[in-house]
Design a protein around this motif. Structure first.
Motif, mmCIF file in Angstrom:
data_model
loop_
_atom_site.group_PDB
_atom_site.id
_atom_site.type_symbol
_atom_site.label_atom_id
_atom_site.label_comp_id
_atom_site.label_asym_id
_atom_site.label_seq_id
_atom_site.Cartn_x
_atom_site.Cartn_y
_atom_site.Cartn_z
ATOM 1 N N LEU B 5 0.842 -1.208 0.000
ATOM 2 C CA LEU B 5 0.000 0.000 0.000
ATOM 3 C C LEU B 5 0.872 1.250 0.000
ATOM 4 N N ALA B 6 1.878 1.273 0.889
ATOM 5 C CA ALA B 6 2.739 2.459 0.991
ATOM 6 C C ALA B 6 3.569 2.661 -0.264
ATOM 7 N N ARG B 7 3.869 1.547 -0.955
ATOM 8 C CA ARG B 7 4.657 1.657 -2.183
ATOM 9 C C ARG B 7 3.794 1.996 -3.401
ATOM 10 N N GLY B 8 2.472 2.052 -3.186
ATOM 11 C CA GLY B 8 1.566 2.342 -4.307
ATOM 12 C C GLY B 8 1.524 1.211 -5.314
ATOM 13 N N LEU B 53 -13.686 -17.471 16.813
ATOM 14 C CA LEU B 53 -13.798 -16.096 16.342
ATOM 15 C C LEU B 53 -12.372 -15.577 16.163
ATOM 16 N N GLN B 54 -11.972 -15.409 14.915
ATOM 17 C CA GLN B 54 -10.610 -14.915 14.653
ATOM 18 C C GLN B 54 -10.689 -13.419 14.361
ATOM 19 N N VAL B 55 -10.083 -12.641 15.240
ATOM 20 C CA VAL B 55 -10.233 -11.187 15.166
ATOM 21 C C VAL B 55 -8.907 -10.533 14.773
ATOM 22 N N ASN B 56 -8.929 -9.837 13.657
ATOM 23 C CA ASN B 56 -7.741 -9.079 13.238
ATOM 24 C C ASN B 56 -7.866 -7.671 13.820
ATOM 25 N N VAL B 57 -7.045 -7.385 14.833
ATOM 26 C CA VAL B 57 -7.198 -6.112 15.550
ATOM 27 C C VAL B 57 -6.385 -4.979 14.908
ATOM 28 N N GLY B 58 -5.822 -5.223 13.736
ATOM 29 C CA GLY B 58 -5.155 -4.127 13.034
ATOM 30 C C GLY B 58 -3.997 -4.581 12.185
ATOM 31 N N LYS B 59 -3.636 -3.747 11.237
ATOM 32 C CA LYS B 59 -2.568 -4.102 10.293
ATOM 33 C C LYS B 59 -1.220 -3.505 10.681
ATOM 34 N N LEU B 60 -1.191 -2.745 11.772
ATOM 35 C CA LEU B 60 0.065 -2.170 12.250
ATOM 36 C C LEU B 60 0.960 -3.292 12.773
ATOM 37 N N CYS B 61 2.227 -3.271 12.357
ATOM 38 C CA CYS B 61 3.157 -4.317 12.785
ATOM 39 C C CYS B 61 4.558 -3.718 12.900
ATOM 40 N N ASN B 62 5.385 -4.308 13.742
ATOM 41 C CA ASN B 62 6.777 -3.850 13.865
ATOM 42 C C ASN B 62 7.682 -4.525 12.842
ATOM 43 N N GLN B 63 7.155 -5.500 12.101
ATOM 44 C CA GLN B 63 7.928 -6.203 11.073
ATOM 45 C C GLN B 63 7.269 -5.977 9.698
ATOM 46 N N THR B 64 8.063 -6.200 8.647
ATOM 47 C CA THR B 64 7.494 -6.194 7.290
ATOM 48 C C THR B 64 7.991 -7.463 6.611
ATOM 49 N N CYS B 65 7.257 -8.536 6.761
ATOM 50 C CA CYS B 65 7.715 -9.839 6.248
ATOM 51 C C CYS B 65 7.448 -9.943 4.742
ATOM 52 N N ARG B 66 8.356 -10.623 4.082
ATOM 53 C CA ARG B 66 8.301 -10.732 2.607
ATOM 54 C C ARG B 66 7.032 -11.438 2.127
ATOM 55 N N HIS B 67 6.463 -12.310 2.972
ATOM 56 C CA HIS B 67 5.308 -13.098 2.531
ATOM 57 C C HIS B 67 4.000 -12.704 3.201
ATOM 58 N N CYS B 68 3.980 -11.590 3.894
ATOM 59 C CA CYS B 68 2.801 -11.272 4.720
ATOM 60 C C CYS B 68 1.526 -11.156 3.867
ATOM 61 N N ASP B 75 4.022 0.980 8.521
ATOM 62 C CA ASP B 75 3.353 2.107 7.854
ATOM 63 C C ASP B 75 1.838 1.935 7.755
ATOM 64 N N ARG B 76 1.314 0.828 8.269
ATOM 65 C CA ARG B 76 -0.149 0.630 8.205
ATOM 66 C C ARG B 76 -0.801 1.238 9.444
ATOM 67 N N ARG B 77 -1.960 1.834 9.284
ATOM 68 C CA ARG B 77 -2.613 2.545 10.391
ATOM 69 C C ARG B 77 -3.980 1.968 10.779
ATOM 70 N N GLU B 78 -4.437 0.928 10.054
ATOM 71 C CA GLU B 78 -5.763 0.384 10.357
ATOM 72 C C GLU B 78 -5.729 -0.309 11.723
ATOM 73 N N ILE B 79 -6.576 0.131 12.634
ATOM 74 C CA ILE B 79 -6.582 -0.389 14.000
ATOM 75 C C ILE B 79 -8.028 -0.585 14.449
ATOM 76 N N MET B 80 -8.315 -1.715 15.084
ATOM 77 C CA MET B 80 -9.674 -1.963 15.582
ATOM 78 C C MET B 80 -9.957 -1.074 16.797
ATOM 79 N N SER B 81 -11.131 -0.470 16.823
ATOM 80 C CA SER B 81 -11.504 0.403 17.943
ATOM 81 C C SER B 81 -11.977 -0.433 19.132
#
Lengths: 113, 347
Positions: B5-8, B53-68, B75-81
């Motif tokens: 996303l950040a790389r467009g 119930l599998q809950v994705n609480v956000g895309k923010l991560c401290n790693q950037t894995c090649r296969h994610c 650089d991701r900001r989506e976070i569950m409220s």
């Protein structure tokens, strides 16, 4: 660009199963045997895959090298294990050449040199 | 490395990803996944129930894995409220829903993560956390996480692509292997992975390149032996997963010209037995904004459940239990060989 021509084509590997088109009974016997050979036994399937990789290099079968490099990696084999297996094959091949030099040595002596 | 996303990148678009999968399948003459299920007598695919119930609480991560497959990263900001988490807790309280499986990104980076775990813990349900390990070393804020997990008997599930440094760092970033080992030692110190402690630490193995995971039990033995002997680290079970041909792994397949061979391999290895046990049949996936999906992969491909219930705030187990699961070519990833799920091999 000239058309690339080679007897070995990577895509032919996946046609291996088609060899039974004209002789299905013998092909079935071979594939049944092949499957039994590579199943877990006194040696694990992983160990057998490493042996196959070494042999593939010795007999210089590109299809087999392709297939068994992938297979060993899929089975969790390390790079160190892969290269040690290849060196085992190389050592046997090299040793097989050198051990025949005993015959040359015998002949040299026979000739009274 | 930054996220797609950040790389467009065009691949940041789920439509583009699905288009590529459709086009490659068409070019190679591969059957659609739905057709394959019809042949196996499994179409339409329906749930066995919502157990997890599998809950994705956000895309923010401290790693950037090649296969994610999430395209997560710093650089991701989506976070569950907190409000959406509250709605998840209401759903979790429903009889028959046994497990909360928290994932991300790095879920621990959500500011309401600890509150979410504490509240779920009060409901007496099983709690799992998909922890990337290095987050445990990411600063003062996270250093007591092993004790926090232990207090709430959270089952920790952590990715470790290989038991050696080279392949792990190749997939997850330079230095990740060493930090992961240090984090595993911290978890072992509080009892995780240690026999008799009751604290479960499972590792996830997914191939570093364009190949399928081999036998899970053989790999588990190799991981256990190497990690114990070389690093003094213990864990309970190894889950072997197949990489889905989507998101950043799809990018890698395209870059290395492996996409045709990989898709062919997945289709050739289709296993109807695995297809009967795919995780979408007993799992409901919740996105960071509360949208519902059949699985985490459908979530990342924006394949929303568009039934009578499409948001976690509208959770209705009986309606969801009778839905039809959405399918596409990536589903071959879960049904190849021994099959693949968030809990490893399934056949």
């Amino acid at each position: 660009m000239a058309q690339e021509t080679t007897y070995y084509k990577p895509e032919d590997l996946k046609k291996f199963g088609n060899i039974g088109e004209f002789e299905p009974d013998l092909a079935k016997k071979f594939f049944d045997y092949y499957g039994a050979v590579f199943a877990d036994g006194a040696l694990s399937a992983k160990e057998k895959s490493l042996i196959a990789l070494a042999v593939a290099h010795v007999v210089q079968c590109p299809y087999c090298i392709d297939a068994y490099t992938t297979d060993t990696v899929e089975k969790g084999v390390t790079e160190e294990q892969i290269w040690e297996a290849i060196h085992v094959g190389a050592a046997i091949r090299g040793g097989a050449t050198l051990v025949h030099s005993v015959q040359a040595l015998n002949k040299v002596k026979e000739l009274g040199i | 490395m930054r996220s797609l996303l950040a790389r467009g990148s065009e691949l940041a678009s789920s439509k583009e990803q699905l288009k590529i999968l459709t086009e490659v399948s068409g070019k190679l003459g591969l059957p659609s996944f739905s057709e394959k299920l019809k042949e196996a007598g499994l179409y339409p695919l329906r749930p066995t129930g919502v157990d997890i119930l599998q809950v994705n609480v956000g895309k923010l991560c401290n790693q950037t894995c090649r296969h994610c497959h999430v395209d997560a990263g710093p650089d991701r900001r989506e976070i569950m409220s907190k409000e959406t988490m509250q709605e998840c807790l209401v759903a979790l309280a429903t009889p028959g829903v046994t497990t909360l499986d928290i994932t991300g990104g790095a879920p621990e980076m959500n500011p309401n993560f600890r509150w979410f775990v504490e509240e779920a813990s009060k409901l007496g349900k099983k709690i799992m956390i998909r922890c990337n390990l290095t987050i445990l070393l990411a600063g003062e804020k996270y250093k007591d996480l092993p004790e926090f997990f232990a207090k709430h008997k959270v089952e920790v599930v952590s990715s470790l692509p290989y038991f050696q440094k080279r392949r792990t760092d190749a997939q997850r970033g330079e230095g990740v292997f060493d930090r992961s080992i240090e984090a595993l030692r911290k978890l072992n110190t509080v009892g995780y992975g240690i026999s008799g402690s009751g604290l479960v630490l499972n590792l996830v193995y997914n191939p570093v390149g364009a190949f399928l995971a081999g036998g899970q039990s053989t790999l588990e033995n190799d991981f256990k032996k190497e990690l114990k002997q070389v690093h003094g680290v213990e864990f309970n079970s190894l889950f072997a997963l197949t990489n889905m041909p989507i998101s950043r792994f799809l990018e890698s397949l395209l870059e290395n010209d492996n996409i045709d061979a990989y898709l062919e391999k997945l289709v050739t290895a289709f296993n109807p037995v695995a297809a009967t046990a795919v995780m979408c049949r007993n799992t409901l996936s919740v996105g960071w904004d509360g949208s519902l999906y059949d699985c985490d992969f459908n979530q990342m491909l924006d394949m929303k459940i568009e039934d009578k219930v499409s948001k976690i705030s509208e959770f209705n187990k009986s309606v969801l239990d009778s839905r039809e699961i959405l399918l596409h070519q990536h589903c071959y990833g879960c049904t190849a060989g021994a099959g693949s799920s968030c809990g490893g091999s399934i056949a």
